[in-house]
Write a protein that holds these residues in place. Structure first.
Motif, PDB file in Angstrom:
ATOM      1  N   VAL A  39     113.177  87.681  22.171  1.00 43.63           N
ATOM      2  CA  VAL A  39     114.498  87.752  21.546  1.00 43.63           C
ATOM      3  C   VAL A  39     115.541  87.259  22.535  1.00 43.63           C
ATOM      4  CG1 VAL A  39     116.262  89.276  20.583  1.00 43.63           C
ATOM      5  CG2 VAL A  39     113.848  89.702  20.079  1.00 43.63           C
ATOM      6  N   ILE A  40     116.446  86.417  22.053  1.00 42.09           N
ATOM      7  CA  ILE A  40     117.616  86.018  22.840  1.00 42.09           C
ATOM      8  C   ILE A  40     118.833  86.568  22.115  1.00 42.09           C
ATOM      9  CG2 ILE A  40     118.944  84.107  23.801  1.00 42.09           C
ATOM     10  CD1 ILE A  40     116.369  82.403  23.564  1.00 42.09           C
ATOM     11  N   ASN A  41     119.577  87.452  22.782  1.00 40.54           N
ATOM     12  CA  ASN A  41     120.686  88.080  22.070  1.00 40.54           C
ATOM     13  C   ASN A  41     121.922  87.197  22.070  1.00 40.54           C
ATOM     14  OD1 ASN A  41     122.120  88.489  24.469  1.00 40.54           O
ATOM     15  ND2 ASN A  41     122.051  90.712  24.371  1.00 40.54           N
ATOM     16  N   SER A  42     122.971  87.656  21.420  1.00 36.24           N
ATOM     17  CA  SER A  42     124.161  86.834  21.196  1.00 36.24           C
ATOM     18  C   SER A  42     124.918  86.524  22.478  1.00 36.24           C
ATOM     19  CB  SER A  42     125.098  87.529  20.204  1.00 36.24           C
ATOM     20  OG  SER A  42     125.519  88.791  20.714  1.00 36.24           O
ATOM     21  N   GLN A  43     124.602  87.236  23.567  1.00 38.13           N
ATOM     22  CA  GLN A  43     125.238  86.960  24.845  1.00 38.13           C
ATOM     23  C   GLN A  43     124.330  86.179  25.793  1.00 38.13           C
ATOM     24  OE1 GLN A  43     126.754  90.886  26.186  1.00 38.13           O
ATOM     25  NE2 GLN A  43     128.744  90.131  25.513  1.00 38.13           N
ATOM     26  N   GLY A  44     123.183  85.775  25.293  1.00 33.77           N
ATOM     27  CA  GLY A  44     122.283  84.943  26.082  1.00 33.77           C
ATOM     28  C   GLY A  44     121.279  85.693  26.923  1.00 33.77           C
ATOM     29  N   ILE A  45     121.165  87.004  26.730  1.00 34.01           N
ATOM     30  CA  ILE A  45     120.188  87.805  27.465  1.00 34.01           C
ATOM     31  C   ILE A  45     118.844  87.751  26.743  1.00 34.01           C
ATOM     32  CG2 ILE A  45     119.609  90.096  28.348  1.00 34.01           C
ATOM     33  CD1 ILE A  45     121.998  88.728  29.729  1.00 34.01           C
ATOM     34  N   VAL A  46     117.787  87.462  27.492  1.00 35.12           N
ATOM     35  CA  VAL A  46     116.437  87.388  26.928  1.00 35.12           C
ATOM     36  C   VAL A  46     115.795  88.766  27.038  1.00 35.12           C
ATOM     37  CG1 VAL A  46     114.221  86.195  26.983  1.00 35.12           C
ATOM     38  CG2 VAL A  46     116.302  85.000  27.715  1.00 35.12           C
ATOM     39  N   ARG A  47     115.257  89.232  25.904  1.00 31.78           N
ATOM     40  CA  ARG A  47     114.619  90.553  25.861  1.00 31.78           C
ATOM     41  C   ARG A  47     113.274  90.454  25.155  1.00 31.78           C
ATOM     42  NH1 ARG A  47     120.118  93.144  24.628  1.00 31.78           N
ATOM     43  NH2 ARG A  47     120.672  94.178  26.577  1.00 31.78           N
TER      44      ARG A  47
ATOM     45  N   GLU B  43     115.873  97.486  26.188  1.00 32.51           N
ATOM     46  CA  GLU B  43     116.968  97.286  27.133  1.00 32.51           C
ATOM     47  C   GLU B  43     116.603  96.393  28.315  1.00 32.51           C
ATOM     48  OE1 GLU B  43     119.856 101.005  27.126  1.00 32.51           O
ATOM     49  OE2 GLU B  43     117.795 101.632  27.521  1.00 32.51           O
ATOM     50  N   GLU B  44     115.320  96.112  28.472  1.00 39.99           N
ATOM     51  CA  GLU B  44     114.884  95.310  29.620  1.00 39.99           C
ATOM     52  C   GLU B  44     115.390  93.872  29.506  1.00 39.99           C
ATOM     53  OE1 GLU B  44     113.031  95.240  33.294  1.00 39.99           O
ATOM     54  OE2 GLU B  44     113.027  96.944  31.915  1.00 39.99           O
ATOM     55  N   ASN B  45     116.163  93.439  30.503  1.00 42.77           N
ATOM     56  CA  ASN B  45     116.636  92.054  30.541  1.00 42.77           C
ATOM     57  C   ASN B  45     115.668  91.232  31.379  1.00 42.77           C
ATOM     58  OD1 ASN B  45     118.830  93.032  29.166  1.00 42.77           O
ATOM     59  ND2 ASN B  45     120.223  92.985  30.904  1.00 42.77           N
ATOM     60  N   ILE B  46     115.014  90.274  30.753  1.00 39.17           N
ATOM     61  CA  ILE B  46     114.035  89.485  31.506  1.00 39.17           C
ATOM     62  C   ILE B  46     114.551  88.092  31.841  1.00 39.17           C
ATOM     63  CG2 ILE B  46     112.050  90.752  30.614  1.00 39.17           C
ATOM     64  CD1 ILE B  46     111.591  88.426  28.676  1.00 39.17           C
ATOM     65  N   GLY B  47     115.793  87.810  31.460  1.00 40.25           N
ATOM     66  CA  GLY B  47     116.337  86.513  31.812  1.00 40.25           C
ATOM     67  C   GLY B  47     117.719  86.291  31.239  1.00 40.25           C
ATOM     68  N   ASP B  48     118.348  85.215  31.678  1.00 39.70           N
ATOM     69  CA  ASP B  48     119.698  84.850  31.262  1.00 39.70           C
ATOM     70  C   ASP B  48     119.668  83.393  30.806  1.00 39.70           C
ATOM     71  OD1 ASP B  48     122.359  84.166  31.012  1.00 39.70           O
ATOM     72  OD2 ASP B  48     123.002  85.250  32.798  1.00 39.70           O
ATOM     73  N   ILE B  49     119.823  83.193  29.514  1.00 40.41           N
ATOM     74  CA  ILE B  49     119.711  81.853  28.957  1.00 40.41           C
ATOM     75  C   ILE B  49     120.847  80.945  29.437  1.00 40.41           C
ATOM     76  CG2 ILE B  49     121.053  81.936  26.806  1.00 40.41           C
ATOM     77  CD1 ILE B  49     117.330  80.953  27.086  1.00 40.41           C
ATOM     78  N   LEU B  50     121.934  81.537  29.924  1.00 44.76           N
ATOM     79  CA  LEU B  50     123.043  80.736  30.440  1.00 44.76           C
ATOM     80  C   LEU B  50     122.728  80.171  31.819  1.00 44.76           C
ATOM     81  CD1 LEU B  50     126.097  82.921  29.335  1.00 44.76           C
ATOM     82  CD2 LEU B  50     125.033  80.995  28.142  1.00 44.76           C
ATOM     83  N   ILE B  51     121.707  80.738  32.466  1.00 46.70           N
ATOM     84  CA  ILE B  51     121.271  80.231  33.776  1.00 46.70           C
ATOM     85  C   ILE B  51     120.069  79.301  33.623  1.00 46.70           C
ATOM     86  CG2 ILE B  51     120.308  80.895  36.015  1.00 46.70           C
ATOM     87  CD1 ILE B  51     121.954  83.481  35.816  1.00 46.70           C
ATOM     88  N   SER B  52     119.102  79.749  32.826  1.00 49.98           N
ATOM     89  CA  SER B  52     117.910  78.921  32.597  1.00 49.98           C
ATOM     90  C   SER B  52     117.488  79.028  31.141  1.00 49.98           C
ATOM     91  CB  SER B  52     116.758  79.372  33.497  1.00 49.98           C
ATOM     92  OG  SER B  52     115.549  78.722  33.127  1.00 49.98           O
TER      93      SER B  52
END
Length: 342
Positions: free
Chosen positions: A251-259, A265-274
């Motif tokens: 799942v990629i949420n509306s703020q770009g956090i990959v879960r 609640e675990e953030n496994i990445g940031d789509i704005l970075i990669s």
């Protein structure tokens, strides 16, 4: 042993956190949004994500929210994904759909999921805090008439919906929808234990009776422990946890956090970075999830392990503050003779 899969079966993209409904059981309420980040990803960012999904060889992209149809560019985004050869799935509450939109959607999407947690005007208000029951039914009918390939109706098994399960099913029958999916409610800060084991027992018996009378095979589609009630009966009405916690989807949420999952609640990445989906799928946390490293010790001895997958690790974290504890609905000791006998 559980077989490792090389890529997720789908990526769920929350294109907005805006919604025209206010459902009290909505799992998006459990997250505090970062005010320094956008509340929805821009058009080009989503196109880049779609490109990476396609490059990785993933077949399905699901547009979700919030309510995705609130985005003016949603049709262009779906058309772009379709041009990349992706199968397009959509989650929508259907209240914004008119005849023109239904026709546009029929040319773009392959699979649609519409929530229905009511059977009349009052129960719709209790479920959504809005008087939009007729708008929802109209949207569902227009979607059906537009001949979209797969139409699914989803119902959250809240206490009220368990009480009214037969009436909701009767409405679905009148709407001529054959694909009905049930979902256990997700704990929120205001309601950590939205249903209990007695509720599960009532629900399972009701659903088994509906299935018997209609010759259907309706099931719970999110993670619920098979020892929440009589395991043999649970196995008949639950698909297990394969769609949850990163086992088969990201799942990629509306703020770009990959879960791993909507409500994990675990953030496994940031789509704005990669935007490298492969990197996230092969992250240590997701691999550990798929290898069942977080499954409670007692679950690893259970004959239903590779279907139930230990119940919901997301809910364990939400309620117990650890991924490795039992799902709060799990009762392995009560049903030990049905779970651990060879």
């Amino acid at each position: 042993m559980k077989r490792e899969i090389s890529k997720p079966k789908e990526v769920i993209l929350e294109v907005t956190d805006r919604c025209n409904l206010d459902c009290p059981f909505c799992f998006n309420k459990i997250f505090i949004r970062d005010i320094k980040r956008p509340n929805e990803l821009d058009y080009q960012c989503i196109k880049d994500i779609i490109d990476n999904i396609s490059i990785f060889g993933i077949k399905i992209i699901r547009f979700s929210g919030g309510e995705p149809l609130l985005r003016e560019d949603i049709y262009d985004l779906m058309a772009y994904a379709k041009s990349k050869g992706l199968e397009i799935w959509l989650n929508t509450n259907a209240t914004l759909i008119d005849e023109q939109k239904a026709i546009k959607l029929s040319k773009l999407i392959d699979n649609i999921l519409i929530p229905l947690n009511s059977f009349d005007l009052l129960t719709e208000f209790l479920a959504t805090k809005k008087y939009l029951f007729e708008s929802k039914l109209n949207g569902i009918n227009l979607i059906r008439e537009a001949n979209i390939k797969v139409i699914r109706i989803g119902t959250v098994i809240t206490k009220l919906n368990i009480q009214n399960l037969e009436k909701i099913h009767e409405l679905i029958e009148r709407l001529k929808i054959n694909n009905w999916q049930l979902f256990r409610p997700i704990p929120t800060k205001n309601d950590l234990f939205p249903i209990n084991n007695d509720d599960v027992a009532i629900f399972v018996e009701k659903l088994l009776e509906i299935n018997r009378k209609t010759n259907k095979n309706y099931k719970i589609f999110n993670a619920i422990p098979f020892c929440a009630y009589e395991p043999e009966k649970m196995a008949k009405v639950a698909v297990g946890a394969k769609y949850d916690d990163g086992h088969t989807r990201l799942v990629i949420n509306s703020q770009g956090i990959v879960r791993p999952m909507y409500y994990m609640e675990e953030n496994i990445g940031d789509i704005l970075i990669s935007k490298d989906i492969k990197e996230y799928w092969n992250s240590k946390f997701i691999k550990d999830i798929r290898k069942l490293k977080f499954a409670p010790t007692i679950c690893k001895k259970c004959k239903y392990l590779f279907i139930c997958l230990g119940g919901s690790r997301s809910i364990s974290k939400l309620v117990r503050n650890t991924y490795t504890d039992l799902d709060y609905l799990a009762r392995p000791f009560k049903y030990a003779n049905k779970l651990f006998n060879k």
